[in-house]
Design a protein around this motif. Sequence first.
Motif, PDB file in Angstrom:
ATOM      1  N   TRP A  28       0.535  -1.270  -0.252  1.00 36.08           N
ATOM      2  CA  TRP A  28       0.057  -0.546  -0.450  1.00 36.08           C
ATOM      3  C   TRP A  28       0.924   1.244  -0.013  1.00 36.08           C
ATOM      4  CZ3 TRP A  28      -4.445   0.010  -1.954  1.00 36.08           C
ATOM      5  CH2 TRP A  28      -5.189  -1.109  -2.076  1.00 36.08           C
ATOM      6  N   GLU A  29       2.292   1.084   0.411  1.00 39.92           N
ATOM      7  CA  GLU A  29       2.869   2.539   0.597  1.00 39.92           C
ATOM      8  C   GLU A  29       3.469   2.315  -0.763  1.00 39.92           C
ATOM      9  OE1 GLU A  29       6.503   1.144   3.178  1.00 39.92           O
ATOM     10  OE2 GLU A  29       5.408   2.229   4.720  1.00 39.92           O
ATOM     11  N   HIS A  31       1.246   1.614  -3.762  1.00 38.50           N
ATOM     12  CA  HIS A  31       0.601   2.238  -4.376  1.00 38.50           C
ATOM     13  C   HIS A  31       0.492   3.525  -4.257  1.00 38.50           C
ATOM     14  CE1 HIS A  31      -4.172   1.826  -5.470  1.00 38.50           C
ATOM     15  NE2 HIS A  31      -3.666   1.110  -6.335  1.00 38.50           N
ATOM     16  N   ASN A  32       0.136   3.808  -2.861  1.00 36.99           N
ATOM     17  CA  ASN A  32      -0.016   4.989  -2.516  1.00 36.99           C
ATOM     18  C   ASN A  32       0.775   6.632  -3.115  1.00 36.99           C
ATOM     19  OD1 ASN A  32      -2.146   4.863  -0.782  1.00 36.99           O
ATOM     20  ND2 ASN A  32      -1.397   4.738   1.104  1.00 36.99           N
ATOM     21  N   ARG A  35      -0.385   6.337  -6.523  1.00 38.40           N
ATOM     22  CA  ARG A  35      -1.280   7.207  -6.915  1.00 38.40           C
ATOM     23  C   ARG A  35      -0.599   8.368  -7.104  1.00 38.40           C
ATOM     24  NH1 ARG A  35      -6.448   6.499  -6.596  1.00 38.40           N
ATOM     25  NH2 ARG A  35      -6.488   4.537  -5.196  1.00 38.40           N
ATOM     26  N   ASP A  36       0.431   9.102  -5.973  1.00 35.04           N
ATOM     27  CA  ASP A  36       0.478  10.443  -5.707  1.00 35.04           C
ATOM     28  C   ASP A  36       1.746  10.523  -6.447  1.00 35.04           C
ATOM     29  OD1 ASP A  36      -0.003  10.185  -2.990  1.00 35.04           O
ATOM     30  OD2 ASP A  36       1.759  10.130  -2.298  1.00 35.04           O
ATOM     31  N   THR A  59      -4.838  -1.014  -9.112  1.00 39.26           N
ATOM     32  CA  THR A  59      -6.198  -1.107  -8.028  1.00 39.26           C
ATOM     33  C   THR A  59      -6.775  -1.858  -8.145  1.00 39.26           C
ATOM     34  OG1 THR A  59      -5.950   1.711  -8.900  1.00 39.26           O
ATOM     35  CG2 THR A  59      -7.961   1.127  -8.117  1.00 39.26           C
TER      36      THR A  59
END
Length: 136
Positions: A28-29, A31-32, A35-36, A59
Amino acid sequence: MEFKPLFHEQVLELALTITNESSTKVYWEAHNKLRDICETHENTVLDHPFQWETLADFTRDSDERLSAYLKALNLAQQNSQVEYIASVAIEISELYLAQNDNERALTYSTIAKDAALQIDDAALQMEIEEIEKRLF
């Protein structure tokens, strides 16, 4: 693909982390961070279909996934990037097919097919044919 965005390697590294990571926290880090990158570059000269398509690929939520693919497709169409148009449209078609929305699946399959005719990608053309077989 003609143009690799400046952040291409960073996006690839994050995609590899997401793909190979067994730790949910690290997944998730990454993935985030991906996304950023997308959100930071959105509506700037660095906005590119590659980042959005990659984000969509990883996603899990189907609505968010569709939203990212649609952003990628829109950018690809604005910049006449037929490779991205074909690859993203086929993914959108697959999403709609999974939702039993055959009309929209056919629409995006046709977009993918039209773009794929402009490039030499036999694997993509076979993927489009497979979707068409499932639709008809």
